[in-house]
Design a protein around this motif. Structure first.
Motif, PDB file in Angstrom:
ATOM      1  N   UNK A 116     -59.133  50.612 -19.389  1.00 49.75           N
ATOM      2  CA  UNK A 116     -58.870  51.726 -18.471  1.00 49.75           C
ATOM      3  C   UNK A 116     -58.590  52.962 -19.306  1.00 49.75           C
ATOM      4  N   UNK A 117     -59.108  54.091 -18.874  1.00 47.40           N
ATOM      5  CA  UNK A 117     -58.945  55.307 -19.667  1.00 47.40           C
ATOM      6  C   UNK A 117     -58.998  56.531 -18.768  1.00 47.40           C
ATOM      7  N   UNK A 118     -58.370  57.581 -19.252  1.00 45.73           N
ATOM      8  CA  UNK A 118     -58.412  58.897 -18.624  1.00 45.73           C
ATOM      9  C   UNK A 118     -58.847  59.892 -19.684  1.00 45.73           C
ATOM     10  N   UNK A 119     -59.877  60.658 -19.371  1.00 45.26           N
ATOM     11  CA  UNK A 119     -60.435  61.614 -20.333  1.00 45.26           C
ATOM     12  C   UNK A 119     -60.364  63.010 -19.722  1.00 45.26           C
ATOM     13  N   UNK A 120     -59.749  63.909 -20.453  1.00 44.03           N
ATOM     14  CA  UNK A 120     -59.694  65.321 -20.026  1.00 44.03           C
ATOM     15  C   UNK A 120     -60.346  66.169 -21.107  1.00 44.03           C
ATOM     16  N   UNK A 121     -61.357  66.894 -20.714  1.00 43.24           N
ATOM     17  CA  UNK A 121     -62.132  67.682 -21.679  1.00 43.24           C
ATOM     18  C   UNK A 121     -62.199  69.128 -21.210  1.00 43.24           C
ATOM     19  N   UNK A 122     -61.651  70.045 -22.007  1.00 39.20           N
ATOM     20  CA  UNK A 122     -61.705  71.474 -21.715  1.00 39.20           C
ATOM     21  C   UNK A 122     -62.293  72.200 -22.916  1.00 39.20           C
ATOM     22  N   UNK A 123     -62.400  73.491 -22.799  1.00 37.96           N
ATOM     23  CA  UNK A 123     -62.988  74.265 -23.889  1.00 37.96           C
ATOM     24  C   UNK A 123     -62.109  74.268 -25.131  1.00 37.96           C
ATOM     25  N   UNK A 135     -59.511  71.830 -25.751  1.00 36.38           N
ATOM     26  CA  UNK A 135     -58.915  70.558 -26.156  1.00 36.38           C
ATOM     27  C   UNK A 135     -59.670  69.386 -25.562  1.00 36.38           C
ATOM     28  N   UNK A 136     -59.443  68.217 -26.137  1.00 34.79           N
ATOM     29  CA  UNK A 136     -60.003  66.959 -25.634  1.00 34.79           C
ATOM     30  C   UNK A 136     -58.901  65.916 -25.712  1.00 34.79           C
ATOM     31  N   UNK A 137     -58.529  65.353 -24.555  1.00 36.21           N
ATOM     32  CA  UNK A 137     -57.417  64.418 -24.486  1.00 36.21           C
ATOM     33  C   UNK A 137     -57.907  63.100 -23.893  1.00 36.21           C
ATOM     34  N   UNK A 138     -57.526  61.996 -24.541  1.00 37.76           N
ATOM     35  CA  UNK A 138     -57.903  60.664 -24.064  1.00 37.76           C
ATOM     36  C   UNK A 138     -56.713  59.735 -24.166  1.00 37.76           C
ATOM     37  N   UNK A 152     -53.868  56.890 -27.639  1.00 38.00           N
ATOM     38  CA  UNK A 152     -53.704  58.251 -27.122  1.00 38.00           C
ATOM     39  C   UNK A 152     -54.305  59.184 -28.151  1.00 38.00           C
ATOM     40  N   UNK A 153     -55.232  60.016 -27.729  1.00 38.27           N
ATOM     41  CA  UNK A 153     -55.933  60.906 -28.662  1.00 38.27           C
ATOM     42  C   UNK A 153     -55.930  62.325 -28.101  1.00 38.27           C
ATOM     43  N   UNK A 154     -55.572  63.243 -28.988  1.00 39.65           N
ATOM     44  CA  UNK A 154     -55.598  64.655 -28.594  1.00 39.65           C
ATOM     45  C   UNK A 154     -56.255  65.447 -29.713  1.00 39.65           C
ATOM     46  N   UNK A 155     -57.226  66.239 -29.341  1.00 36.98           N
ATOM     47  CA  UNK A 155     -57.922  67.064 -30.331  1.00 36.98           C
ATOM     48  C   UNK A 155     -57.809  68.521 -29.921  1.00 36.98           C
ATOM     49  N   UNK A 181     -56.301  72.182 -35.472  1.00 40.08           N
ATOM     50  CA  UNK A 181     -54.973  71.569 -35.371  1.00 40.08           C
ATOM     51  C   UNK A 181     -54.404  71.221 -36.749  1.00 40.08           C
ATOM     52  N   UNK A 182     -55.249  70.688 -37.634  1.00 34.44           N
ATOM     53  CA  UNK A 182     -54.773  70.241 -38.941  1.00 34.44           C
ATOM     54  C   UNK A 182     -55.699  70.823 -40.002  1.00 34.44           C
ATOM     55  N   UNK A 183     -55.169  71.685 -40.831  1.00 34.59           N
ATOM     56  CA  UNK A 183     -56.000  72.392 -41.803  1.00 34.59           C
ATOM     57  C   UNK A 183     -56.673  71.432 -42.777  1.00 34.59           C
ATOM     58  N   UNK A 184     -55.973  70.359 -43.166  1.00 37.50           N
ATOM     59  CA  UNK A 184     -56.544  69.451 -44.153  1.00 37.50           C
ATOM     60  C   UNK A 184     -57.647  68.590 -43.570  1.00 37.50           C
ATOM     61  N   UNK A 185     -57.642  68.389 -42.256  1.00 34.22           N
ATOM     62  CA  UNK A 185     -58.627  67.507 -41.663  1.00 34.22           C
ATOM     63  C   UNK A 185     -59.660  68.262 -40.827  1.00 34.22           C
TER      64      UNK A 185
END
Length: 520
Positions: free
Chosen positions: A282-289, A291-294, A308-311, A315-319
């Motif tokens: 089961x999953x919930x996916x929210x995708x906007x301009x 951010x992307x949240x799962x 839980x994933x948030x992009x 967000x992270x300069x090194x990555x």
């Protein structure tokens, strides 16, 4: 009768517009419009030989329009086929015993047959070519390490991956489609490909089913069945079962997904998968301009997990990886070139990945794309004008003759309206108006329709139906293929009014909202 009518009027004659009645007009409305135009164009009312001849032609045209529309049989044929339908002989649709409803059913049957024949001759090719380019050496290199290497002064740009896919859809009937697709991928010297054939049938407006057959060099033959159905406007379900043949034997699999749109950017999924790696997810996916949240939870063999994933951008300069891409679309083919610029957040890479492409796009759109599209539009309009030149000339001459015949009637109408402080059309123009400063170089193409509009005034009212005004008595199309409007300046109860109406828009005057304020 139908053949005789075709000798008089052009094929594009709109009988409803000519009589200025609605397409749903009753017999009483048709009769009232017909009587009014007959009084205007009756040959016996004109003594001048030239005007008498012109009146006869227009009188006959009005009579033809009324004769077609007043008969339910011919009206049904005209509504569906136009004038060409009235001219055809030997068709089932002209049998006198058929009702309008039966004629429409026959038309729909013939339309379905023509559509199926057209679909059989049409394919819908789609393709994607993606070439990955590694350009990190442009922005992130250690120059001192390459000082002694020949050719090291030039950055090394490499193609590190490529993906090519192509599909062709061949509609067999209005509901059945055959799909042939294939793909080829390679990355860092390793790759593979596959080919698939599918038959899809649309079972209803809510769903479809698909049989799939495939094979590839990395995996054996595949047989599958996929079913899709909309349960509600916001909820759908898909089921996919497959048999994968390999050196280890037959591997069956079944996947069912239930999805629901929670809002514009959020979708919730429930998935059950049975086979080599059975699982419930089961999953919930929210995708906007921005951010992307799962959020997901899976119970399965061999993998069970919660995630839980948030992009977020930068967000992270090194990555953070900055990528640029070039995407070209031609017909249904897509050429995609992602360019990997850097693994670090460098100002120069950010500039070339953001500002650079935008500047190039706007420059190309302004200097190349927009002028090209405008030139193509002008060519199409010119072809349309040439193909309809004779019809337009005929309509222009017919309109000019109608205006001459209306003069006496208009004089009497104006006298009656002035006596009661009623509706007087001061000026009226029909055609293409240019009000936008960005289009000031375009030519205004309008005709004066003051007399025809005044002639249609009755009891201080002017009513135009929802149809192209080019077919009205005294009108013609001054700019074929272009957007047209009707601008009317009129006087009612001694006060000036003004209105601008789109070509196919219904118009009723006078109205309080048309009034011109004294301050204006």
């Amino acid at each position: 009768m139908a053949a005789a009518l075709g000798e008089e009027a052009p094929d594009n004659e709109d009988y409803y517009s000519l009589l200025n009645v609605r397409r749903e007009a009753s017999q009483e409305e048709l009769k009232a419009a017909y009587r009014r135009l007959c009084m205007l164009y009756h040959p016996d009312k004109h003594r001048d030989p030239e005007l008498k001849t012109q009146a006869e032609q227009l009188f006959n045209l009005v009579h033809q329009a009324y004769e077609v529309l007043s008969d339910p049989q011919t009206r049904a044929i005209y509504d569906i086929y136009g004038r060409r339908g009235l001219e055809m002989e030997g068709w089932e649709v002209v049998e006198r015993k058929r009702t309008p409803a039966e004629i429409r059913e026959e038309f729909e049957r013939l339309q379905r047959e023509r559509e199926e024949r057209r679909l059989q001759q049409r394919t819908n090719p789609k393709g994607t070519i993606s070439v990955g380019i590694d350009a990190t050496d442009l922005f992130d290199r250690y120059d001192e390490e390459y000082e002694d290497v020949p050719g090291s002064s030039f950055p090394q740009i490499e193609i590190n991956k490529m993906h090519i896919s192509q599909s062709i859809e061949a509609p067999l009937t209005a509901t059945d489609t055959a799909i042939l697709s294939g793909n080829l991928s390679t990355q860092n010297g390793n790759g593979g490909g596959s080919i698939n054939f599918a038959l899809r049938r649309v079972t209803s407006a809510k769903g479809w089913g698909e049989l799939e057959f495939g094979a590839g060099d990395l995996q054996g033959p595949l047989f599958g069945l996929k079913i899709f159905r909309n349960l509600t406007p916001r909820c759908f379900i898909t089921t996919h079962c497959a048999l994968q043949f390999s050196s280890r034997g037959i591997r069956p699999g079944l996947t069912t997904v239930l999805a629901r749109n929670l809002d514009k950017n959020t979708v919730g999924y429930l998935q059950w998968r049975w086979g080599i790696q059975s699982a419930m997810n089961t999953s919930i996916v929210r995708d906007t301009k921005s951010s992307h949240f799962t959020v997901a939870m899976q119970l399965g063999i061999p993998h069970s997990f919660m995630m839980i994933s948030y992009q977020h951008k930068f967000q992270d300069e090194d990555q953070t990886r900055v990528k640029g891409s070039l995407k070209l679309n031609r017909a249904s083919q897509t050429y995609f070139f992602p360019i990997h610029l850097t693994d670090q957040l460098l100002p120069s890479a950010v500039f070339y990945a953001t500002v650079g492409p935008l500047v190039i796009y706007f420059a190309m759109h302004r200097l190349i794309i927009k002028p090209y599209l405008q030139a193509q539009k002008e060519k199409e309009l010119e072809k349309q004008r040439e193909s309809t030149a004779s019809d337009i000339l005929h309509k222009k001459q017919e309109a000019e003759a109608a205006v001459r015949l209306m003069q006496e009637s208009v004089r009497r109408i104006i006298e009656a309206e002035e006596a009661r402080m009623g509706l007087i059309v001061v000026n009226a123009w029909y055609g293409k108006f240019v009000n936008d400063n960005s289009r000031k170089n375009e030519k205004v193409k309008v005709i004066d329709v003051t007399v025809p509009l005044q002639c249609m005034v009755k009891d201080s009212k002017l009513i135009l139906t929802e149809a192209s005004k080019a077919g009205l008595p005294g009108f013609y199309d001054p700019c074929v293929g272009e957007d047209k409007s009707l601008k009317v300046l009129y006087q009612f109860r001694g006060v000036l009014h003004q209105v601008m109406s789109a070509d196919n828009e219904a118009l009723r005057i006078p109205k309080q909202s048309h009034r011109i304020d004294a301050d204006s």
